[in-house]
Design an enzyme around this catalytic site. Structure first.
Site, PDB file in Angstrom:
ATOM      1  CG  HIS A   1      -5.906  -8.797   1.796  1.00  0.00           C
ATOM      2  ND1 HIS A   1      -6.052  -9.293   0.505  1.00  0.00           N
ATOM      3  CD2 HIS A   1      -5.786  -7.452   1.661  1.00  0.00           C
ATOM      4  CE1 HIS A   1      -6.017  -8.285  -0.347  1.00  0.00           C
ATOM      5  NE2 HIS A   1      -5.848  -7.161   0.326  1.00  0.00           N
TER       6      HIS A   1
ATOM      7  NE  ARG B   1      -2.854  -3.850  -1.238  1.00  0.00           N
ATOM      8  CZ  ARG B   1      -2.334  -4.533  -0.221  1.00  0.00           C
ATOM      9  NH1 ARG B   1      -1.018  -4.618  -0.094  1.00  0.00           N
ATOM     10  NH2 ARG B   1      -3.113  -5.128   0.666  1.00  0.00           N
TER      11      ARG B   1
ATOM     12  CG  HIS C   1      -4.595   0.201  -3.870  1.00  0.00           C
ATOM     13  ND1 HIS C   1      -3.801   0.469  -2.773  1.00  0.00           N
ATOM     14  CD2 HIS C   1      -5.485  -0.742  -3.442  1.00  0.00           C
ATOM     15  CE1 HIS C   1      -4.207  -0.257  -1.739  1.00  0.00           C
ATOM     16  NE2 HIS C   1      -5.223  -1.007  -2.131  1.00  0.00           N
TER      17      HIS C   1
ATOM     18  NE  ARG D   1      -3.544  -2.199   2.869  1.00  0.00           N
ATOM     19  CZ  ARG D   1      -3.271  -3.279   3.585  1.00  0.00           C
ATOM     20  NH1 ARG D   1      -2.093  -3.400   4.192  1.00  0.00           N
ATOM     21  NH2 ARG D   1      -4.161  -4.245   3.710  1.00  0.00           N
TER      22      ARG D   1
ATOM     23  CE1 TYR E   1      -5.957  -7.598  -6.508  1.00  0.00           C
ATOM     24  CE2 TYR E   1      -5.919  -8.629  -4.349  1.00  0.00           C
ATOM     25  CZ  TYR E   1      -5.854  -7.502  -5.136  1.00  0.00           C
ATOM     26  OH  TYR E   1      -5.706  -6.276  -4.558  1.00  0.00           O
TER      27      TYR E   1
ATOM     28  CE  LYS F   1      -6.607  -0.691   4.472  1.00  0.00           C
ATOM     29  NZ  LYS F   1      -7.871  -1.016   3.796  1.00  0.00           N
TER      30      LYS F   1
END
Length: 305
Positions: free
Chosen positions: A277, A254, A251, A152, A286, A176
């Site tokens: 994630h 990414r 992004h 990110r 994806y 995150k």
């Protein structure tokens, strides 16, 4: 509790106890500020007056104003978190938003560059480094690492020198929820980083008016830590002429890295760990991308498609 004060206290909770990023906290505050404005129009100033009907009316008004399903879903999630926190903070008071529902956001496939397009972007950046210009060296090192490690942009600009392990070709990043992970990168990114650290970064550091002190890997033109906005500007310019629809921000690299990993046979859980994630379901977008790419190839190539 007075609504404005409750919102301020909730923001402190998100930062102090949940460890949310400044970007996430700003999004929560923006949503709750909209709620407070709506409540004021209804002469509601206290959290005890926030009923399920009030929350529903607020979302309905936002829908009538033309807000997207994604925004409505985010606002719903915000007030559900806020309401649950209010309930816990007030000795088990009713969680008024617990039964709140919002339309599911339309899920579009992320923008993904082809391998040839990605190579072309990197070749363009590499050509700019021939003269050793510090910004050009930095920009190549930025995009190589974004693509190599599927980072990110907030993770990238937060990297300090001590986070890099050039011998093992890994970088430690803070994702995150303040979750730390170590991500690998390959030889091209390694070479770009070494070249930038040896020739580009010292030149940028010399421009700093604050003295020699920054530990940031990526520096701006004046020697301070590079900001996310600068990276967005760089990537947007790079992607202007690249075929494909969708956002033109960092992004995209990414998304591209994750898709290329799966195209190459990488395990889905390994990709989940690399991306940071929390849920495997987030990573599975994806697999839809790779399936759609296969379908498109079939349509173009098979005589009876």
């Amino acid at each position: 509790m007075q609504l404005e004060r409750a919102i301020d206290d909730f923001m402190s909770y998100l930062v102090g106890e949940r460890g949310y990023s400044p970007h996430t906290v700003r999004a929560y505050r923006s949503d709750l500020a909209a709620l407070a404005s709506f409540a004021a129009q209804k002469t509601i100033g206290d959290t005890d007056e926030l009923t399920l009907e009030v929350y529903r009316d607020w979302l309905w008004a936002a829908s009538q104003a033309g807000l997207s399903k994604a925004t409505l879903a985010r606002r719903s999630a915000t007030v559900k978190s806020f309401s649950a926190w209010l309930s816990r903070s007030n000795d088990g008071a009713t969680d008024a938003a617990s039964r709140l529902r919002a339309p599911k956001p339309d899920r579009s496939l992320p923008r993904v560059l082809s391998r040839d397009a990605m190579d072309a972007v990197l070749d363009t950046l590499a050509a700019r480094t021939v003269d050793g210009e510090p910004i050009a060296l930095r920009d190549l090192a930025i995009v190589e690492l974004l693509y190599a490690s599927a980072l990110r942009v907030s993770e990238l600009v937060g990297i300090d020198l001590g986070d890099l392990d050039l011998d093992r070709r890994t970088v430690r990043v803070l994702g995150k929820g303040s979750k730390e992970r170590v991500v690998p990168f390959g030889q091209p990114a390694h070479l770009a980083l070494v070249d930038y650290l040896q020739r580009g970064r010292p030149a940028l550091m010399a421009r700093s008016s604050n003295g020699p002190g920054s530990s940031a890997v990526y520096l701006g033109a004046r020697g301070a830590r590079l900001g996310t906005r600068s990276v967005y500007g760089l990537v947007s310019k790079l992607l202007l002429d690249v075929p494909g629809s969708g956002p033109e921000g960092p992004h995209a690299f990414r998304h591209t890295a994750a898709t290329h990993l799966l195209d190459g046979g990488a395990d889905l859980r390994a990709v989940q760990e690399m991306l940071g994630h929390a849920s495997l379901g987030t990573t599975q977008i994806y697999t839809h991308v790779t399936t759609e790419r296969l379908r498109e190839t079939y349509r173009q190539a098979h005589p009876r498609a």
